[in-house]
Design a protein around this motif. Structure first.
Motif, PDB file in Angstrom:
ATOM      1  N   GLY A 112     -33.035   8.019 -14.795  1.00 27.68           N
ATOM      2  CA  GLY A 112     -32.618   9.308 -14.235  1.00 27.68           C
ATOM      3  C   GLY A 112     -31.611   9.211 -13.111  1.00 27.68           C
ATOM      4  N   ARG A 113     -31.441   7.993 -12.540  1.00 24.47           N
ATOM      5  CA  ARG A 113     -30.453   7.861 -11.465  1.00 24.47           C
ATOM      6  C   ARG A 113     -29.044   7.983 -12.021  1.00 24.47           C
ATOM      7  NH1 ARG A 113     -30.996   2.441  -8.836  1.00 24.47           N
ATOM      8  NH2 ARG A 113     -31.304   1.840 -11.010  1.00 24.47           N
ATOM      9  N   LEU A 114     -28.150   8.452 -11.174  1.00 27.64           N
ATOM     10  CA  LEU A 114     -26.758   8.643 -11.582  1.00 27.64           C
ATOM     11  C   LEU A 114     -25.875   8.017 -10.510  1.00 27.64           C
ATOM     12  CD1 LEU A 114     -24.992  10.233 -13.713  1.00 27.64           C
ATOM     13  CD2 LEU A 114     -24.916  12.077 -12.036  1.00 27.64           C
ATOM     14  N   SER A 115     -24.872   7.245 -10.938  1.00 29.43           N
ATOM     15  CA  SER A 115     -23.931   6.686  -9.969  1.00 29.43           C
ATOM     16  C   SER A 115     -22.528   7.132 -10.332  1.00 29.43           C
ATOM     17  CB  SER A 115     -24.001   5.157  -9.947  1.00 29.43           C
ATOM     18  OG  SER A 115     -23.548   4.636 -11.179  1.00 29.43           O
ATOM     19  N   LEU A 116     -21.662   7.163  -9.327  1.00 29.67           N
ATOM     20  CA  LEU A 116     -20.256   7.489  -9.557  1.00 29.67           C
ATOM     21  C   LEU A 116     -19.410   6.537  -8.730  1.00 29.67           C
ATOM     22  CD1 LEU A 116     -17.915   9.233 -10.629  1.00 29.67           C
ATOM     23  CD2 LEU A 116     -18.355  10.850  -8.775  1.00 29.67           C
ATOM     24  N   ARG A 117     -18.556   5.813  -9.410  1.00 23.30           N
ATOM     25  CA  ARG A 117     -17.599   4.944  -8.728  1.00 23.30           C
ATOM     26  C   ARG A 117     -16.223   5.561  -8.927  1.00 23.30           C
ATOM     27  NH1 ARG A 117     -16.183  -1.433  -8.610  1.00 23.30           N
ATOM     28  NH2 ARG A 117     -14.709  -1.110  -6.927  1.00 23.30           N
ATOM     29  N   ALA A 118     -15.451   5.694  -7.874  1.00 23.71           N
ATOM     30  CA  ALA A 118     -14.128   6.309  -7.999  1.00 23.71           C
ATOM     31  C   ALA A 118     -13.130   5.582  -7.114  1.00 23.71           C
ATOM     32  CB  ALA A 118     -14.193   7.778  -7.629  1.00 23.71           C
ATOM     33  N   ARG A 119     -11.862   5.623  -7.559  1.00 23.77           N
ATOM     34  CA  ARG A 119     -10.799   4.931  -6.830  1.00 23.77           C
ATOM     35  C   ARG A 119      -9.553   5.808  -6.834  1.00 23.77           C
ATOM     36  NH1 ARG A 119     -10.515  -1.321  -8.561  1.00 23.77           N
ATOM     37  NH2 ARG A 119     -10.525  -1.593  -6.318  1.00 23.77           N
ATOM     38  N   ALA A 120      -8.789   5.707  -5.762  1.00 23.57           N
ATOM     39  CA  ALA A 120      -7.478   6.368  -5.690  1.00 23.57           C
ATOM     40  C   ALA A 120      -6.478   5.299  -5.267  1.00 23.57           C
ATOM     41  CB  ALA A 120      -7.502   7.511  -4.684  1.00 23.57           C
ATOM     42  N   PHE A 121      -5.297   5.349  -5.882  1.00 31.02           N
ATOM     43  CA  PHE A 121      -4.278   4.324  -5.630  1.00 31.02           C
ATOM     44  C   PHE A 121      -2.975   4.984  -5.209  1.00 31.02           C
ATOM     45  CE2 PHE A 121      -7.043   3.140  -9.130  1.00 31.02           C
ATOM     46  CZ  PHE A 121      -7.431   1.840  -8.837  1.00 31.02           C
ATOM     47  N   SER A 122      -2.196   4.263  -4.431  1.00 32.86           N
ATOM     48  CA  SER A 122      -0.790   4.659  -4.312  1.00 32.86           C
ATOM     49  C   SER A 122      -0.097   4.156  -5.577  1.00 32.86           C
ATOM     50  CB  SER A 122      -0.160   4.040  -3.064  1.00 32.86           C
ATOM     51  OG  SER A 122      -0.226   2.624  -3.137  1.00 32.86           O
ATOM     52  N   PRO A 123       1.000   4.805  -6.004  1.00 31.69           N
ATOM     53  CA  PRO A 123       1.637   4.403  -7.262  1.00 31.69           C
ATOM     54  C   PRO A 123       2.051   2.934  -7.305  1.00 31.69           C
ATOM     55  CG  PRO A 123       2.472   6.536  -6.562  1.00 31.69           C
ATOM     56  CD  PRO A 123       1.625   6.017  -5.429  1.00 31.69           C
ATOM     57  N   ASP A 124       2.348   2.358  -6.128  1.00 28.50           N
ATOM     58  CA  ASP A 124       2.768   0.948  -6.113  1.00 28.50           C
ATOM     59  C   ASP A 124       1.576  -0.013  -6.021  1.00 28.50           C
ATOM     60  OD1 ASP A 124       1.894   1.216  -3.500  1.00 28.50           O
ATOM     61  OD2 ASP A 124       3.891   0.972  -2.593  1.00 28.50           O
ATOM     62  N   GLY A 125       0.350   0.547  -5.997  1.00 26.10           N
ATOM     63  CA  GLY A 125      -0.845  -0.292  -5.973  1.00 26.10           C
ATOM     64  C   GLY A 125      -1.141  -0.931  -4.637  1.00 26.10           C
ATOM     65  N   LYS A 126      -0.328  -0.603  -3.601  1.00 25.45           N
ATOM     66  CA  LYS A 126      -0.526  -1.272  -2.303  1.00 25.45           C
ATOM     67  C   LYS A 126      -1.667  -0.655  -1.496  1.00 25.45           C
ATOM     68  CE  LYS A 126       3.937  -3.484  -1.575  1.00 25.45           C
ATOM     69  NZ  LYS A 126       4.437  -3.372  -2.943  1.00 25.45           N
ATOM     70  N   THR A 127      -1.961   0.621  -1.769  1.00 23.19           N
ATOM     71  CA  THR A 127      -3.089   1.284  -1.102  1.00 23.19           C
ATOM     72  C   THR A 127      -4.160   1.573  -2.142  1.00 23.19           C
ATOM     73  OG1 THR A 127      -1.571   2.344   0.449  1.00 23.19           O
ATOM     74  CG2 THR A 127      -3.783   3.265   0.296  1.00 23.19           C
ATOM     75  N   VAL A 128      -5.384   1.152  -1.843  1.00 24.35           N
ATOM     76  CA  VAL A 128      -6.502   1.406  -2.761  1.00 24.35           C
ATOM     77  C   VAL A 128      -7.660   1.973  -1.951  1.00 24.35           C
ATOM     78  CG1 VAL A 128      -8.036   0.437  -4.499  1.00 24.35           C
ATOM     79  CG2 VAL A 128      -5.819  -0.640  -4.076  1.00 24.35           C
ATOM     80  N   LEU A 129      -8.146   3.133  -2.357  1.00 26.24           N
ATOM     81  CA  LEU A 129      -9.323   3.740  -1.735  1.00 26.24           C
ATOM     82  C   LEU A 129     -10.470   3.650  -2.735  1.00 26.24           C
ATOM     83  CD1 LEU A 129      -7.597   6.981  -0.368  1.00 26.24           C
ATOM     84  CD2 LEU A 129      -7.639   4.688   0.650  1.00 26.24           C
ATOM     85  N   ASP A 130     -11.656   3.358  -2.224  1.00 22.98           N
ATOM     86  CA  ASP A 130     -12.780   3.062  -3.104  1.00 22.98           C
ATOM     87  C   ASP A 130     -14.043   3.758  -2.616  1.00 22.98           C
ATOM     88  OD1 ASP A 130     -13.926   1.523  -5.218  1.00 22.98           O
ATOM     89  OD2 ASP A 130     -12.603  -0.139  -4.634  1.00 22.98           O
TER      90      ASP A 130
END
Length: 311
Positions: A258-276
């Motif tokens: 019943g547990r639910l997890s969510l993993r999400a990421r946002a990137f700058s188009p050049d891949g230099k910035t990654v948010l997790d």
């Protein structure tokens, strides 16, 4: 409970979309043996246009004509790849998703005629993809590879690969499964290597809100775990207000307990910035989990990242 006797299914006219409709027809026939189905094919502006999607107003280019056919009453049911349905704006008024089918594989596949894996590809290898999500992640992990824009259905992209317009392709495993072309897969990439798009591998069944017969008939095709995963993912996208040029990725996973997890990421188009962000929810409702993960990325600067990308 009333059931519909005839269900007219509107779909994009591509081989992939029609294969998806056949899956729905087969499941309908299994649950409701007496039912009749008809396919109403439409060609969308997204299918006709092979340039950048943002120039057409984004992903809605694949759904606008389908929505119009449904709302006009010329069809009773629309089958959508949820990764193509915009979540930054509400569904067309008067429609709802009655069910999400059991989720298919969410991973991406590498197709390389020479049989090399992603890590074996030499510098300068041209990867055919127009996905900002894939481009950003490759820029981050494999900056020596070159991405060349490539749109069109999977069959068309494979022809372009054969014609030498690229050296390798990245395509969704689920799409290759639907058109029975998994034979071309060189390597299936893990979700750690290539985080999937929101809604990957999910087919949604859209109806008119007032068409209770069709809603009652198709709702039994839905998978409860996929419903929870998709609800969390789409709320995440909605809160972030990501557009089609936003390199966003993520996936929810419903566990058997019943547990639910969510993993999400946002990137700058050049891949230099990654948010997790990665969060778990017990009995928490899926929409709350999606909101919470979106807020976690916003706290890391996702709003500025998304707004700085032209669209």
């Amino acid at each position: 409970m009333a059931t519909a006797e005839l269900i007219r299914i509107v779909s994009r006219a591509s081989p992939m979309a029609l294969a998806q409709v056949e899956r729905v027809r087969a499941e309908l026939a299994r649950q409701h043996p007496g039912i009749r189905t008809e396919v109403v094919p439409v060609t969308t502006s997204g299918d006709r246009w092979l340039g950048s999607l943002s120039e057409l107003g984004g992903k809605g280019a694949f759904t606008k004509e389908v929505d119009a056919t449904l709302l006009a009453g010329d069809a009773d049911l629309a089958v959508h790849c949820m990764k193509d349905v915009p979540a930054d704006r509400p569904l067309p008024a008067g429609t709802l998703f009655a069910a999400y089918l059991e989720r298919d594989d969410i991973r991406d596949a590498l197709i390389h005629p020479g049989g090399l894996t992603l890590d074996e590809l030499p510098a300068g290898t041209r990867i055919g993809t127009s996905s900002v999500r894939r481009v950003a992640q490759l820029a981050m992990t494999h900056p020596h590879l070159e991405c060349v824009p490539m749109r069109g259905n999977a069959g068309l992209r494979m022809r372009k690969l054969a014609d030498g317009e690229a050296d390798a392709l990245l395509l969704a495993v689920s799409g290759l499964e639907r058109i029975e072309r998994t034979d071309v897969i060189t390597e299936t990439l893990s979700v750690e290597t290539m985080c999937p798009p929101i809604g990957a591998g999910v087919l949604g069944l859209q109806c008119r809100e007032d068409d209770t017969d069709t809603i009652d008939t198709v709702s039994g095709l839905g998978d409860p775990a996929t419903w929870r995963e998709t609800t969390a993912e789409r709320m995440f996208l909605h809160v972030l207000q990501g557009h089609c040029n936003s390199p966003l990725a993520g996936y929810a996973r419903a566990e058997r307990d019943g547990r639910l997890s969510l993993r999400a990421r946002a990137f700058s188009p050049d891949g230099k910035t990654v948010l997790d962000a990665h969060e778990w929810a017990g009995p928490l409702d899926p929409a709350t989990l999606g909101t919470s993960v979106a807020v976690a990325l916003l706290r890391q600067g996702a709003r500025e990242l998304i707004d700085s990308i032209p669209h």
